[in-house]
Design a protein around this motif. Structure first.
Motif, PDB file in Angstrom:
ATOM      1  N   ARG A  18       0.835  -1.194   0.000  1.00  0.00           N
ATOM      2  CA  ARG A  18       0.000   0.000   0.000  1.00  0.00           C
ATOM      3  C   ARG A  18       0.868   1.242   0.000  1.00  0.00           C
ATOM      4  O   ARG A  18       1.776   1.374   0.819  1.00  0.00           O
ATOM      5  CB  ARG A  18      -0.924   0.011   1.221  1.00  0.00           C
ATOM      6  CG  ARG A  18      -1.926   1.168   1.235  1.00  0.00           C
ATOM      7  CD  ARG A  18      -2.838   1.071   2.435  1.00  0.00           C
ATOM      8  NE  ARG A  18      -2.082   1.120   3.687  1.00  0.00           N
ATOM      9  CZ  ARG A  18      -1.717   2.243   4.293  1.00  0.00           C
ATOM     10  NH1 ARG A  18      -2.011   3.422   3.770  1.00  0.00           N
ATOM     11  NH2 ARG A  18      -1.050   2.195   5.430  1.00  0.00           N
ATOM     12  N   VAL A  40      -3.350   0.932  -3.761  1.00  0.00           N
ATOM     13  CA  VAL A  40      -3.095  -0.375  -3.166  1.00  0.00           C
ATOM     14  C   VAL A  40      -2.736  -1.335  -4.294  1.00  0.00           C
ATOM     15  O   VAL A  40      -3.387  -1.338  -5.349  1.00  0.00           O
ATOM     16  CB  VAL A  40      -4.321  -0.888  -2.398  1.00  0.00           C
ATOM     17  CG1 VAL A  40      -4.059  -2.267  -1.805  1.00  0.00           C
ATOM     18  CG2 VAL A  40      -4.706   0.090  -1.311  1.00  0.00           C
ATOM     19  N   THR A  97      -7.585   4.095  -1.126  1.00  0.00           N
ATOM     20  CA  THR A  97      -6.712   3.419  -0.160  1.00  0.00           C
ATOM     21  C   THR A  97      -7.446   3.028   1.117  1.00  0.00           C
ATOM     22  O   THR A  97      -6.809   2.550   2.060  1.00  0.00           O
ATOM     23  CB  THR A  97      -5.515   4.314   0.213  1.00  0.00           C
ATOM     24  OG1 THR A  97      -6.002   5.561   0.746  1.00  0.00           O
ATOM     25  CG2 THR A  97      -4.633   4.591  -0.990  1.00  0.00           C
ATOM     26  N   ASN A  98      -8.759   3.224   1.175  1.00  0.00           N
ATOM     27  CA  ASN A  98      -9.482   2.871   2.402  1.00  0.00           C
ATOM     28  C   ASN A  98      -9.770   1.372   2.459  1.00  0.00           C
ATOM     29  O   ASN A  98      -9.396   0.612   1.567  1.00  0.00           O
ATOM     30  CB  ASN A  98     -10.768   3.692   2.535  1.00  0.00           C
ATOM     31  CG  ASN A  98     -11.705   3.475   1.358  1.00  0.00           C
ATOM     32  OD1 ASN A  98     -11.603   2.485   0.639  1.00  0.00           O
ATOM     33  ND2 ASN A  98     -12.603   4.410   1.149  1.00  0.00           N
ATOM     34  N   TYR A  99     -10.451   0.950   3.498  1.00  0.00           N
ATOM     35  CA  TYR A  99     -10.681  -0.482   3.730  1.00  0.00           C
ATOM     36  C   TYR A  99     -11.520  -1.096   2.617  1.00  0.00           C
ATOM     37  O   TYR A  99     -11.241  -2.207   2.142  1.00  0.00           O
ATOM     38  CB  TYR A  99     -11.366  -0.666   5.086  1.00  0.00           C
ATOM     39  CG  TYR A  99     -11.200  -2.049   5.674  1.00  0.00           C
ATOM     40  CD1 TYR A  99     -10.159  -2.340   6.543  1.00  0.00           C
ATOM     41  CD2 TYR A  99     -12.090  -3.066   5.365  1.00  0.00           C
ATOM     42  CE1 TYR A  99     -10.003  -3.603   7.091  1.00  0.00           C
ATOM     43  CE2 TYR A  99     -11.947  -4.331   5.911  1.00  0.00           C
ATOM     44  CZ  TYR A  99     -10.900  -4.585   6.776  1.00  0.00           C
ATOM     45  OH  TYR A  99     -10.747  -5.852   7.300  1.00  0.00           O
ATOM     46  N   CYS A 115      -9.490  -1.565  -0.550  1.00  0.00           N
ATOM     47  CA  CYS A 115      -8.578  -2.703  -0.420  1.00  0.00           C
ATOM     48  C   CYS A 115      -9.314  -4.017  -0.664  1.00  0.00           C
ATOM     49  O   CYS A 115      -8.798  -4.921  -1.334  1.00  0.00           O
ATOM     50  CB  CYS A 115      -7.936  -2.702   0.965  1.00  0.00           C
ATOM     51  SG  CYS A 115      -6.772  -1.355   1.255  1.00  0.00           S
ATOM     52  N   TYR A 116     -10.536  -4.120  -0.138  1.00  0.00           N
ATOM     53  CA  TYR A 116     -11.325  -5.330  -0.380  1.00  0.00           C
ATOM     54  C   TYR A 116     -11.623  -5.489  -1.866  1.00  0.00           C
ATOM     55  O   TYR A 116     -11.503  -6.588  -2.428  1.00  0.00           O
ATOM     56  CB  TYR A 116     -12.628  -5.261   0.414  1.00  0.00           C
ATOM     57  CG  TYR A 116     -13.548  -6.435   0.167  1.00  0.00           C
ATOM     58  CD1 TYR A 116     -13.448  -7.595   0.928  1.00  0.00           C
ATOM     59  CD2 TYR A 116     -14.519  -6.380  -0.835  1.00  0.00           C
ATOM     60  CE1 TYR A 116     -14.295  -8.676   0.697  1.00  0.00           C
ATOM     61  CE2 TYR A 116     -15.357  -7.456  -1.070  1.00  0.00           C
ATOM     62  CZ  TYR A 116     -15.247  -8.594  -0.305  1.00  0.00           C
ATOM     63  OH  TYR A 116     -16.072  -9.662  -0.537  1.00  0.00           O
ATOM     64  N   ARG A 122      -5.308  -2.935   6.796  1.00  0.00           N
ATOM     65  CA  ARG A 122      -5.948  -2.974   5.483  1.00  0.00           C
ATOM     66  C   ARG A 122      -5.402  -4.086   4.593  1.00  0.00           C
ATOM     67  O   ARG A 122      -6.045  -4.458   3.608  1.00  0.00           O
ATOM     68  CB  ARG A 122      -5.785  -1.619   4.800  1.00  0.00           C
ATOM     69  CG  ARG A 122      -6.772  -0.584   5.294  1.00  0.00           C
ATOM     70  CD  ARG A 122      -6.473   0.800   4.775  1.00  0.00           C
ATOM     71  NE  ARG A 122      -5.444   1.454   5.565  1.00  0.00           N
ATOM     72  CZ  ARG A 122      -5.096   2.739   5.404  1.00  0.00           C
ATOM     73  NH1 ARG A 122      -5.683   3.476   4.482  1.00  0.00           N
ATOM     74  NH2 ARG A 122      -4.162   3.260   6.161  1.00  0.00           N
ATOM     75  N   ALA A 174      -7.831  -6.734   4.529  1.00  0.00           N
ATOM     76  CA  ALA A 174      -9.004  -6.468   3.702  1.00  0.00           C
ATOM     77  C   ALA A 174      -8.777  -6.975   2.286  1.00  0.00           C
ATOM     78  O   ALA A 174      -9.688  -7.513   1.652  1.00  0.00           O
ATOM     79  CB  ALA A 174      -9.306  -4.971   3.694  1.00  0.00           C
ATOM     80  N   HIS A 223     -17.425  -2.251   6.930  1.00  0.00           N
ATOM     81  CA  HIS A 223     -16.170  -1.740   6.380  1.00  0.00           C
ATOM     82  C   HIS A 223     -15.998  -2.138   4.913  1.00  0.00           C
ATOM     83  O   HIS A 223     -15.390  -1.397   4.135  1.00  0.00           O
ATOM     84  CB  HIS A 223     -14.991  -2.248   7.207  1.00  0.00           C
ATOM     85  CG  HIS A 223     -14.805  -1.514   8.495  1.00  0.00           C
ATOM     86  ND1 HIS A 223     -15.682  -1.637   9.556  1.00  0.00           N
ATOM     87  CD2 HIS A 223     -13.833  -0.643   8.913  1.00  0.00           C
ATOM     88  CE1 HIS A 223     -15.270  -0.879  10.555  1.00  0.00           C
ATOM     89  NE2 HIS A 223     -14.147  -0.273  10.200  1.00  0.00           N
TER      90      HIS A 223
END
Length: 306
Positions: free
Chosen positions: A54, A59, A92-94, A97-98, A157, A160, A197
């Motif tokens: 990241r 990511v 770049t948040n959760y 990332c998922y 993360r 995630a 999330h």
């Protein structure tokens, strides 16, 4: 009496310089060796890694195979690619990332023609579900999570991305102790918190609270969301559509860039080599005659002065 410690010639001859990436603090070679080492009974058996990195802006998720010649990347996915799936902000948040982990999983299985055998999780509830082997085809694709130098704390993360890859159909050995929603005190896992999330509901709640308490801070922090026309009520639906679009078309489409041609320096010799020999000889005779005429005229002027 204290003797001063001196480093003589024998010390420097035995000094072993660390690898460059170890000196730069980029690679933990001890952890890398433990991860890629193979059993002697399974020589040349592929051992894949789900490498997650990241940066400040994106990511990166890659499926990498370690060989003697070097690492080989089988598939990769970047969170910047989520823009074409409808996720324009918060890369770049959760939740992003998922989605990146889901993209790399579906892209790899599509490449290996295993996407129909291992479709992954159809409905995302946050619960942990292992990928079961299909009796009609090969076993599920197995990869080990490589977090690099990231601190593997609960709620990180990188996990995630792993959750997205597992829901996408990959077999990544793990447990729920590092997911969001796991309580270290009670040793219980709340799947509803993880689902919030995954769909960015926690971001939606924070946006509503900040907009109510401090409108100026809200405009400063979520200006990109306002510019893209994304409000707090649209975030969950945005990620749902993105997940469906990723499953429908995960392939990577190469982009063509219009790069202007470079104008090189004019090489007179190379330019002259393009002309035939007879033409170059004729040009040389013309230049020689012109020089002779100039010399003849100059001699005539000199004789008149005398």
């Amino acid at each position: 009496m204290n003797h001063k410690e001196t480093k003589d010639k024998s010390y420097f001859t035995r000094l072993q310089v660390h690898y460059r990436r170890r000196r730069e603090g980029k690679t933990d070679y001890q952890a890398r060796k433990n991860m890629i080492v193979q059993d002697q009974r399974s020589i040349n058996t592929p051992k894949h890694r789900l490498v997650v990195r990241r940066t400040n802006r994106c990511v990166i998720a890659q499926i990498i195979l370690a060989t003697i010649q070097g690492d080989k990347v089988l598939c990769s996915a970047y969170s910047t690619e989520l823009k074409k799936y409808g996720i324009a902000v918060g890369l770049t948040n959760y939740a992003a990332c998922y989605a990146t982990g889901l993209l790399v999983a579906r892209r790899l299985l599509k490449k290996l023609k295993l996407d129909t055998l291992y479709a992954g999780v159809s409905e995302i509830t946050g619960k942990d579900k292992a990928v079961e082997a299909n009796k009609k085809g090969p076993r599920p694709f197995k990869a080990y999570l490589d977090t690099g130098l990231v601190r593997t704390s609960t709620g990180a993360r990188v996990f995630a991305v792993m959750k997205g890859a597992c829901d996408g159909g990959l077999n990544v050995p793990h447990n729920v102790k590092r997911f969001v929603g796991f309580n270290r005190g009670s040793k219980k896992f709340d799947a509803a918190v993880l689902r919030e999330h995954i769909f960015g509901i926690h971001v939606s709640k924070y946006m509503k609270e900040l907009q109510k308490d401090d409108p100026e801070a809200y405009k400063r922090q979520f200006s990109a969301y306002e510019k893209a026309g994304i409000t707090a009520d649209k975030i969950e639906e945005m990620y749902k559509k993105a997940h469906a679009a990723i499953r429908e078309k995960p392939e990577h489409v190469a982009t063509t860039k219009n790069v202007p041609e470079k104008k090189g320096h004019f090489n007179k010799k190379a330019h002259m080599d393009k002309f035939p020999l007879k033409l170059r000889q004729a040009r040389w005779r013309m230049k020689l005659d012109a020089v002779k005429r100039k010399m003849k005229n100059a001699q005539a002027v000199f004789d008149e002065d005398d």
